[in-house]
Design a protein around this motif. Structure first.
Motif, PDB file in Angstrom:
ATOM      1  N   ILE A 187      15.865   1.105 106.277  1.00 14.53           N
ATOM      2  CA  ILE A 187      16.048   2.292 107.119  1.00 14.53           C
ATOM      3  C   ILE A 187      16.814   1.933 108.385  1.00 14.53           C
ATOM      4  CG2 ILE A 187      14.827   3.967 108.583  1.00 14.53           C
ATOM      5  CD1 ILE A 187      12.582   3.913 106.406  1.00 14.53           C
ATOM      6  N   TYR A 188      16.408   0.841 109.045  1.00 15.04           N
ATOM      7  CA  TYR A 188      17.072   0.418 110.275  1.00 15.04           C
ATOM      8  C   TYR A 188      18.534   0.053 110.026  1.00 15.04           C
ATOM      9  CZ  TYR A 188      12.676   0.140 112.969  1.00 15.04           C
ATOM     10  OH  TYR A 188      11.522   0.423 113.645  1.00 15.04           O
ATOM     11  N   THR A 189      18.788  -0.625 108.908  1.00 13.03           N
ATOM     12  CA  THR A 189      20.165  -1.012 108.588  1.00 13.03           C
ATOM     13  C   THR A 189      21.017   0.217 108.310  1.00 13.03           C
ATOM     14  OG1 THR A 189      19.343  -3.091 107.630  1.00 13.03           O
ATOM     15  CG2 THR A 189      21.600  -2.445 107.084  1.00 13.03           C
ATOM     16  N   LEU A 190      20.448   1.178 107.572  1.00 12.22           N
ATOM     17  CA  LEU A 190      21.201   2.394 107.244  1.00 12.22           C
ATOM     18  C   LEU A 190      21.498   3.241 108.473  1.00 12.22           C
ATOM     19  CD1 LEU A 190      19.525   3.536 103.889  1.00 12.22           C
ATOM     20  CD2 LEU A 190      21.767   2.483 104.210  1.00 12.22           C
ATOM     21  N   ILE A 191      20.516   3.352 109.377  1.00 13.60           N
ATOM     22  CA  ILE A 191      20.749   4.186 110.558  1.00 13.60           C
ATOM     23  C   ILE A 191      21.789   3.536 111.469  1.00 13.60           C
ATOM     24  CG2 ILE A 191      18.966   3.298 112.166  1.00 13.60           C
ATOM     25  CD1 ILE A 191      18.270   6.244 112.745  1.00 13.60           C
ATOM     26  N   ASN A 192      21.813   2.203 111.487  1.00 13.67           N
ATOM     27  CA  ASN A 192      22.849   1.513 112.257  1.00 13.67           C
ATOM     28  C   ASN A 192      24.208   1.651 111.590  1.00 13.67           C
ATOM     29  OD1 ASN A 192      21.988  -0.361 114.738  1.00 13.67           O
ATOM     30  ND2 ASN A 192      20.252  -0.146 113.349  1.00 13.67           N
ATOM     31  N   LEU A 193      24.211   1.651 110.255  1.00 15.44           N
ATOM     32  CA  LEU A 193      25.461   1.874 109.515  1.00 15.44           C
ATOM     33  C   LEU A 193      26.037   3.245 109.859  1.00 15.44           C
ATOM     34  CD1 LEU A 193      27.512   1.042 107.341  1.00 15.44           C
ATOM     35  CD2 LEU A 193      25.944   1.969 105.621  1.00 15.44           C
ATOM     36  N   VAL A 194      25.155   4.249 109.956  1.00 16.19           N
ATOM     37  CA  VAL A 194      25.603   5.608 110.326  1.00 16.19           C
ATOM     38  C   VAL A 194      26.190   5.605 111.730  1.00 16.19           C
ATOM     39  CG1 VAL A 194      24.823   7.949 110.845  1.00 16.19           C
ATOM     40  CG2 VAL A 194      24.022   6.807 108.779  1.00 16.19           C
ATOM     41  N   PHE A 195      25.508   4.972 112.676  1.00 19.14           N
ATOM     42  CA  PHE A 195      26.042   4.907 114.045  1.00 19.14           C
ATOM     43  C   PHE A 195      27.424   4.250 114.054  1.00 19.14           C
ATOM     44  CE2 PHE A 195      21.452   4.609 115.872  1.00 19.14           C
ATOM     45  CZ  PHE A 195      21.312   5.982 115.735  1.00 19.14           C
ATOM     46  N   LEU A 196      27.571   3.159 113.301  1.00 14.93           N
ATOM     47  CA  LEU A 196      28.813   2.377 113.318  1.00 14.93           C
ATOM     48  C   LEU A 196      29.962   3.106 112.633  1.00 14.93           C
ATOM     49  CD1 LEU A 196      27.190  -1.088 112.529  1.00 14.93           C
ATOM     50  CD2 LEU A 196      28.398  -0.512 114.643  1.00 14.93           C
ATOM     51  N   LYS A 197      29.658   3.931 111.614  1.00 13.63           N
ATOM     52  CA  LYS A 197      30.730   4.686 110.955  1.00 13.63           C
ATOM     53  C   LYS A 197      31.030   6.011 111.647  1.00 13.63           C
ATOM     54  CE  LYS A 197      29.872   6.536 106.792  1.00 13.63           C
ATOM     55  NZ  LYS A 197      29.680   7.987 106.706  1.00 13.63           N
ATOM     56  N   THR A 198      30.149   6.392 112.574  1.00  8.43           N
ATOM     57  CA  THR A 198      30.334   7.670 113.274  1.00  8.43           C
ATOM     58  C   THR A 198      31.003   7.492 114.624  1.00  8.43           C
ATOM     59  OG1 THR A 198      28.321   8.504 112.205  1.00  8.43           O
ATOM     60  CG2 THR A 198      29.138   9.744 114.101  1.00  8.43           C
ATOM     61  N   LEU A 199      30.669   6.392 115.321  1.00  6.84           N
ATOM     62  CA  LEU A 199      31.191   6.155 116.667  1.00  6.84           C
ATOM     63  C   LEU A 199      31.976   4.845 116.721  1.00  6.84           C
ATOM     64  CD1 LEU A 199      27.990   6.995 118.783  1.00  6.84           C
ATOM     65  CD2 LEU A 199      29.986   8.479 118.462  1.00  6.84           C
ATOM     66  N   PRO A 200      33.028   4.770 117.526  1.00  7.18           N
ATOM     67  CA  PRO A 200      33.730   3.496 117.727  1.00  7.18           C
ATOM     68  C   PRO A 200      32.798   2.477 118.406  1.00  7.18           C
ATOM     69  CG  PRO A 200      35.018   5.353 118.563  1.00  7.18           C
ATOM     70  CD  PRO A 200      33.661   5.881 118.258  1.00  7.18           C
ATOM     71  N   ILE A 201      33.045   1.213 118.141  1.00  6.78           N
ATOM     72  CA  ILE A 201      32.217   0.131 118.695  1.00  6.78           C
ATOM     73  C   ILE A 201      32.071   0.261 120.209  1.00  6.78           C
ATOM     74  CG2 ILE A 201      32.307  -2.337 119.264  1.00  6.78           C
ATOM     75  CD1 ILE A 201      31.208  -2.130 116.615  1.00  6.78           C
ATOM     76  N   ASP A 202      33.166   0.560 120.900  1.00  2.00           N
ATOM     77  CA  ASP A 202      33.139   0.615 122.368  1.00  2.00           C
ATOM     78  C   ASP A 202      32.260   1.739 122.895  1.00  2.00           C
ATOM     79  OD1 ASP A 202      34.787  -1.550 122.497  1.00  2.00           O
ATOM     80  OD2 ASP A 202      36.643  -0.390 122.720  1.00  2.00           O
ATOM     81  N   LEU A 203      32.030   2.789 122.081  1.00  2.00           N
ATOM     82  CA  LEU A 203      31.169   3.895 122.510  1.00  2.00           C
ATOM     83  C   LEU A 203      29.697   3.620 122.217  1.00  2.00           C
ATOM     84  CD1 LEU A 203      33.128   7.170 121.588  1.00  2.00           C
ATOM     85  CD2 LEU A 203      32.907   6.040 123.811  1.00  2.00           C
ATOM     86  N   ILE A 204      29.429   2.565 121.449  1.00  6.80           N
ATOM     87  CA  ILE A 204      28.043   2.199 121.142  1.00  6.80           C
ATOM     88  C   ILE A 204      27.549   1.099 122.085  1.00  6.80           C
ATOM     89  CG2 ILE A 204      26.470   1.302 119.374  1.00  6.80           C
ATOM     90  CD1 ILE A 204      28.371   2.401 117.258  1.00  6.80           C
ATOM     91  N   ALA A 205      28.408   0.120 122.339  1.00 10.60           N
ATOM     92  CA  ALA A 205      28.021  -1.052 123.133  1.00 10.60           C
ATOM     93  C   ALA A 205      27.493  -0.644 124.509  1.00 10.60           C
ATOM     94  CB  ALA A 205      29.208  -1.994 123.283  1.00 10.60           C
ATOM     95  N   GLY A 206      26.245  -0.977 124.767  1.00 12.21           N
ATOM     96  CA  GLY A 206      25.637  -0.698 126.070  1.00 12.21           C
ATOM     97  C   GLY A 206      25.317   0.759 126.325  1.00 12.21           C
ATOM     98  N   ASN A 207      25.552   1.636 125.336  1.00 15.04           N
ATOM     99  CA  ASN A 207      25.335   3.079 125.518  1.00 15.04           C
ATOM    100  C   ASN A 207      23.980   3.479 124.945  1.00 15.04           C
ATOM    101  OD1 ASN A 207      25.449   5.869 125.710  1.00 15.04           O
ATOM    102  ND2 ASN A 207      26.935   6.098 124.040  1.00 15.04           N
ATOM    103  N   GLN A 208      22.990   3.665 125.799  1.00 17.05           N
ATOM    104  CA  GLN A 208      21.650   4.018 125.332  1.00 17.05           C
ATOM    105  C   GLN A 208      21.564   5.463 124.839  1.00 17.05           C
ATOM    106  OE1 GLN A 208      19.332   2.824 128.742  1.00 17.05           O
ATOM    107  NE2 GLN A 208      19.054   0.746 127.956  1.00 17.05           N
ATOM    108  N   ASN A 209      22.646   6.207 124.980  1.00 17.29           N
ATOM    109  CA  ASN A 209      22.716   7.564 124.424  1.00 17.29           C
ATOM    110  C   ASN A 209      23.487   7.592 123.106  1.00 17.29           C
ATOM    111  OD1 ASN A 209      21.339   9.109 126.510  1.00 17.29           O
ATOM    112  ND2 ASN A 209      23.083   8.623 127.826  1.00 17.29           N
TER     113      ASN A 209
END
Length: 441
Positions: free
Chosen positions: A242-264
């Motif tokens: 589940i954790y791997t899949l939800i992270n996969l969704v984040f990574l395919k939905t947002l660019p890396i730079d918008l995820i790094a350090g972004n608690q939102n």
């Protein structure tokens, strides 16, 4: 309660639900930002979450042997007391009271404030007041009685699964907004591979926190030797997926730079997947999930100093074991817990607090893994309804992983590690002073 007094009624499914309900919390929504910030790599992020899950499975399988052999109220604190003596058991209870539970409450309250401010477009200055009100409201709710706290927990259990399910199902079906490369496993530009990987793995550990409590149900299982390893392996394996899949969704939905350090990042991904309205609904579900996680730590945390005070192990034990007249809640212990959490809210960020509590607790986890070897040697006749499979390979993997986490934190976040260690070791002079004072009295 002794093992012979426990009713063995828990089967495989209930044990599996307990595993997943204990471990899944708000961490997966917010630690992705820390993992990605450490490596700036999609594939290393996914590998870190998978390896974090495998390490957690080994740790859970190892500690469960002690839980089944020593099924006493107090859990891990009692395992350490049995294996090493009262001072070590006290030290873990002290660390839970002073660091683990307050830091969890403070960290999750901070993240609640961050999410709340983002959802309602409030100025960043509102984050801390909202965090304080969140932690205070949960403490006051729990002062109304264990039934109220338990009801909040039951409602939150449902709500914390809804946003995960919605994000994973719809996120995997949605078209990708970024291109993912799964090989070779690399970091972002100008980052040291080893340091990036170590920091990434460390960041995942908070989301997997809670596994140490899994073994507490061993004494009430119908067939612990069969069902406990099944529940741990399947439960934690499902959580890892589940954790791997939800992270996969984040990574395919947002660019890396918008995820790094972004608690939102979870909220931003939800907005992109479901639009403004749907994204806000998912974010509200995440907020309820976090509120429930804080409630769980508040509910159980205030009972640690109460249990210690029942044995007169703490200074001011007569105060810590006081219960409110109408609701029978350890209100003094709960008040002290909130005040420590309040101080931490002013002094630390989400990542600092979570990394500190992970470091402190994994120190005790390593002692638990070593205790399995110690008791196998010193007490081979001890009744063990469950034995860790593939001994000694599984405990050795858990121990190596634990040492890796401790060394990584000491090297990369020395000040944080020393602070956590110092707060824990203060418990030793407190213990011996109190024991001396008890004898004099």
């Amino acid at each position: 309660m002794l093992a012979k007094e426990l009713r063995r009624e828990i089967g495989t499914f209930t044990a599996l639900a307990t595993v997943m309900g204990t471990v899944i919390g708000g961490g997966v929504f917010f630690k992705t930002a820390s993992v990605v910030a450490a490596n700036h790599s999609a594939n290393m992020t996914l590998v870190a979450w998978i390896l974090g899950g495998l390490l957690t499975i080994c740790a859970g399988l190892t500690s469960a042997e002690l839980a089944a052999a020593i099924p006493r109220t107090g859990g891990a604190m009692r395992y350490l007391e049995y294996a090493y003596g009262k001072p070590v058991g006290f030290l873990m209870g002290w660390a839970q009271m002073l660091v683990y539970y307050p830091a969890n409450i403070a960290a999750l309250s901070i993240i609640f404030g961050v999410q709340f401010a983002a959802l309602f477009h409030l100025d960043s200055s509102w984050k801390l007041p909202v965090a304080i009100l969140c932690g205070l409201s949960i403490t006051l709710l729990n002062f109304l009685g264990a039934r109220v706290g338990g009801s909040v927990q039951s409602i939150a259990l449902v709500f914390k699964l809804i946003p995960i399910a919605v994000i994973v199902i719809f996120g995997l079906m949605a078209p990708a907004h970024t291109v993912l490369q799964f090989w070779p496993i690399a970091t972002g530009d100008h980052l040291n591979w080893g340091k990036a990987f170590a920091s990434s793995l460390l960041a995942t550990m908070f989301a997997y926190d809670g596994w140490i409590s899994i073994g507490n149900i061993a004494g009430e299982m119908k067939h612990p030797e069969r069902d406990l390893p099944r529940a741990i392996v399947f439960g934690l394996a499902l959580i890892t997926i589940i954790y791997t899949l939800i992270n996969l969704v984040f990574l395919k939905t947002l660019p890396i730079d918008l995820i790094a350090g972004n608690q939102n990042a979870a909220a931003d991904a939800s907005m992109r997947l479901f639009g403004q309205f749907g994204g806000k609904l998912v974010t509200i579900g995440i907020l309820i999930s976090v509120y429930g996680a804080i409630n769980g730590y508040t509910l159980t945390g205030m009972r640690v100093p109460f249990a210690m005070a029942e044995e007169d192990s703490l200074p001011f034990s007569e105060r810590f074991r006081q219960l409110s007249r109408k609701t029978y809640v350890p209100y003094f212990a709960g008040t002290v817990q909130f005040l420590i959490a309040l101080l931490m809210m002013f002094m630390g960020s989400f990542d600092i607090l979570t990394d500190m509590l992970v470091f402190v607790m994994w120190g005790f986890n390593c002692l638990i893994f070593l205790a399995v070897f110690r008791l196998r040697r010193t007490e081979p006749e001890l009744n063990r309804p469950y034995r860790v499979p593939w001994f000694p390979i599984i405990p050795i993997i858990a121990l190596i992983g634990g040492i890796f986490i401790l060394v990584t934190t000491l090297v990369t976040e020395t000040g944080l590690a020393v602070t956590g260690l110092g707060l824990t070791l203060i418990g030793l002079p407190v213990y011996f002073w109190h024991q001396k004072h008890r004898k004099q009295v």
